[in-house]
Design a protein around this motif. Structure first.
Motif, short mmCIF file in Angstrom:
data_model
loop_
_atom_site.label_atom_id
_atom_site.label_comp_id
_atom_site.label_asym_id
_atom_site.label_seq_id
_atom_site.Cartn_x
_atom_site.Cartn_y
_atom_site.Cartn_z
N ILE A 57 2.26 9.03 2.02
CA ILE A 57 2.79 10.36 2.39
C ILE A 57 4.23 10.28 2.88
CG2 ILE A 57 1.76 10.30 4.71
CD1 ILE A 57 1.85 13.45 2.57
N PHE A 58 4.58 9.17 3.57
CA PHE A 58 6.02 8.99 3.84
C PHE A 58 6.49 7.56 3.69
CE2 PHE A 58 3.89 9.46 7.96
CZ PHE A 58 4.38 8.43 8.73
N GLY A 59 5.68 6.70 3.05
CA GLY A 59 6.19 5.35 2.82
C GLY A 59 5.14 4.40 2.28
N TRP A 60 5.51 3.13 2.27
CA TRP A 60 4.65 2.03 1.83
C TRP A 60 4.51 1.04 2.99
CZ3 TRP A 60 7.95 4.58 -1.36
CH2 TRP A 60 7.61 4.77 -2.72
N THR A 61 3.46 0.23 2.98
CA THR A 61 3.34 -0.88 3.91
C THR A 61 3.01 -2.16 3.14
OG1 THR A 61 0.97 -0.54 4.35
CG2 THR A 61 2.52 0.61 5.79
N ALA A 62 3.56 -3.26 3.65
CA ALA A 62 3.28 -4.58 3.06
C ALA A 62 3.41 -5.61 4.17
CB ALA A 62 4.28 -4.89 1.94
N SER A 63 2.84 -6.79 3.95
CA SER A 63 3.03 -7.88 4.91
C SER A 63 4.39 -8.54 4.66
CB SER A 63 1.92 -8.92 4.76
OG SER A 63 2.06 -9.57 3.51
N SER A 64 4.88 -9.25 5.68
CA SER A 64 6.13 -9.98 5.47
C SER A 64 5.97 -11.03 4.39
CB SER A 64 6.60 -10.61 6.78
OG SER A 64 5.67 -11.56 7.26
N ALA A 65 4.77 -11.61 4.27
CA ALA A 65 4.55 -12.62 3.22
C ALA A 65 4.72 -12.00 1.83
CB ALA A 65 3.15 -13.21 3.37
N ASP A 66 4.26 -10.78 1.66
CA ASP A 66 4.42 -10.12 0.35
C ASP A 66 5.89 -9.78 0.08
OD1 ASP A 66 1.79 -10.28 -0.60
OD2 ASP A 66 1.20 -8.52 0.56
N LEU A 88 0.86 -1.18 0.00
CA LEU A 88 0.00 0.00 0.00
C LEU A 88 0.90 1.23 0.00
CD1 LEU A 88 -2.65 -1.02 2.70
CD2 LEU A 88 -2.98 -0.93 0.21
N PRO A 89 0.60 2.28 -0.76
CA PRO A 89 -0.60 2.46 -1.56
C PRO A 89 -0.52 1.82 -2.95
CG PRO A 89 0.72 4.41 -1.72
CD PRO A 89 1.44 3.48 -0.77
N GLY A 90 0.60 1.21 -3.30
CA GLY A 90 0.78 0.56 -4.59
C GLY A 90 2.06 -0.24 -4.53
N PRO A 91 2.42 -0.93 -5.61
CA PRO A 91 3.61 -1.78 -5.59
C PRO A 91 4.87 -1.01 -5.19
CG PRO A 91 2.35 -2.12 -7.60
CD PRO A 91 1.73 -0.95 -6.90
N PHE A 92 5.71 -1.65 -4.37
CA PHE A 92 6.99 -1.06 -3.98
C PHE A 92 8.06 -1.67 -4.85
CE2 PHE A 92 10.93 -0.90 -1.54
CZ PHE A 92 10.95 0.42 -1.11
N PRO A 93 8.83 -0.85 -5.59
CA PRO A 93 9.84 -1.39 -6.52
C PRO A 93 11.14 -1.77 -5.82
CG PRO A 93 9.80 0.99 -6.67
CD PRO A 93 8.77 0.62 -5.63
N LEU A 94 11.13 -2.90 -5.11
CA LEU A 94 12.29 -3.31 -4.33
C LEU A 94 13.50 -3.54 -5.23
CD1 LEU A 94 13.00 -4.18 -1.32
CD2 LEU A 94 12.69 -6.52 -2.13
N ASP A 95 14.59 -2.86 -4.90
CA ASP A 95 15.82 -2.97 -5.68
C ASP A 95 16.89 -3.65 -4.81
OD1 ASP A 95 18.18 -2.71 -7.04
OD2 ASP A 95 17.99 -0.54 -7.38
N PRO A 96 17.19 -4.93 -5.09
CA PRO A 96 18.14 -5.64 -4.23
C PRO A 96 19.51 -4.96 -4.15
CG PRO A 96 17.00 -7.17 -5.69
CD PRO A 96 16.64 -5.78 -6.15
#
Ligand code: C5J
Length: 223
Positions: free
Chosen positions: A208-217, A10-18
């Motif tokens: 507004i200052f970040g994203w949230t996701a579950s550990s499973a995601d 949330l609020p949308g996909p987080f583009p994780l860059d390893p």
């Protein structure tokens, strides 16, 4: 460079860059998570925070297995408390205050048993441990310099407590140009209503200052 790994968030996909991310464990210390420490002395039920331990163990193991950077923070003070201003020392009416003796040693004092990280999540060689006198990880520390030297621009944030040290750190990180993904079941609050609202505040208003996701995601994106 390798393509980002999108994390359902949330609020949308987080583009994780390893190549640019680090996992941060905030203040997973005995003083907050175990009986007899600072958290309990303030009247809190440490069980509320302990539910983060198992999901965080899985996140830590998967992150380490891929060789991705992991950093830990600890909140605490010098033995003479010269880095603990009255504005912090004199909060509330606890039965025990910062610097006072307790079953796990002097509360929130560096070098004491209670100040250290719980055994389940103990740092391993090579993982920086940032000792911080404040709520945020940047104030009074070299956290920003350590991240910059490693080329890190994304933080996957876990730890305690959601509405205090996690929020302060994530807000400060966002101001400093970091994208932050907060793992909802790996952050904890003594107050269920603060946990829920604290997470909602991060991703509201378009993140507004970040994203949230579950550990499973997060784990699914790494897999
Ligand atoms: C608090 C923290 N809550 N680590 N510290 O005093 O959130």
């Amino acid at each position: 460079s390798a393509p980002a790994l999108p994390v359902s968030a949330l609020p949308g996909p987080f583009p994780l860059d390893p190549a640019a991310m680090a996992l941060v464990l905030i203040d997973m210390q005995r003083d907050f998570l175990e009986p007899g420490g600072f958290g309990e002395s303030l009247g809190n039920d440490v069980g509320m925070l302990r539910r983060t331990i198992d999901p965080l163990r899985a996140v830590l193991a998967a992150t380490r297995a891929l060789g991705l950077p992991v950093l830990h923070t600890r909140e605490g003070h010098l033995p003479d408390l010269s880095d603990c201003p009255p504005s912090k020392l004199n909060r509330g009416a606890p039965t025990r205050r910062i610097g006072d003796p307790g079953p796990n040693g002097r509360i929130l004092v560096r070098g004491e048993y209670g100040h250290d990280i719980i055994d389940e999540l103990a740092p391993v060689d090579g993982e920086p441990v940032i000792d911080k006198p404040g709520k945020g990880a940047f104030y009074g520390t070299d956290f920003g310099e350590v991240l910059a030297a490693a080329g890190i621009t994304q933080l996957v944030v876990t730890g305690v407590t959601t509405e205090v040290c996690v929020h302060t750190t994530v807000r400060e990180a966002n101001d400093r140009g970091f994208d932050c993904l907060v793992l909802s079941d790996c952050v904890g609050s003594y107050f269920p209503e603060f946990q829920q609202a604290g997470l909602a505040m991060i991703s509201a208003q378009g993140g507004i200052f970040g994203w949230t996701a579950s550990s499973a995601d997060y784990l699914a994106a790494l897999a």
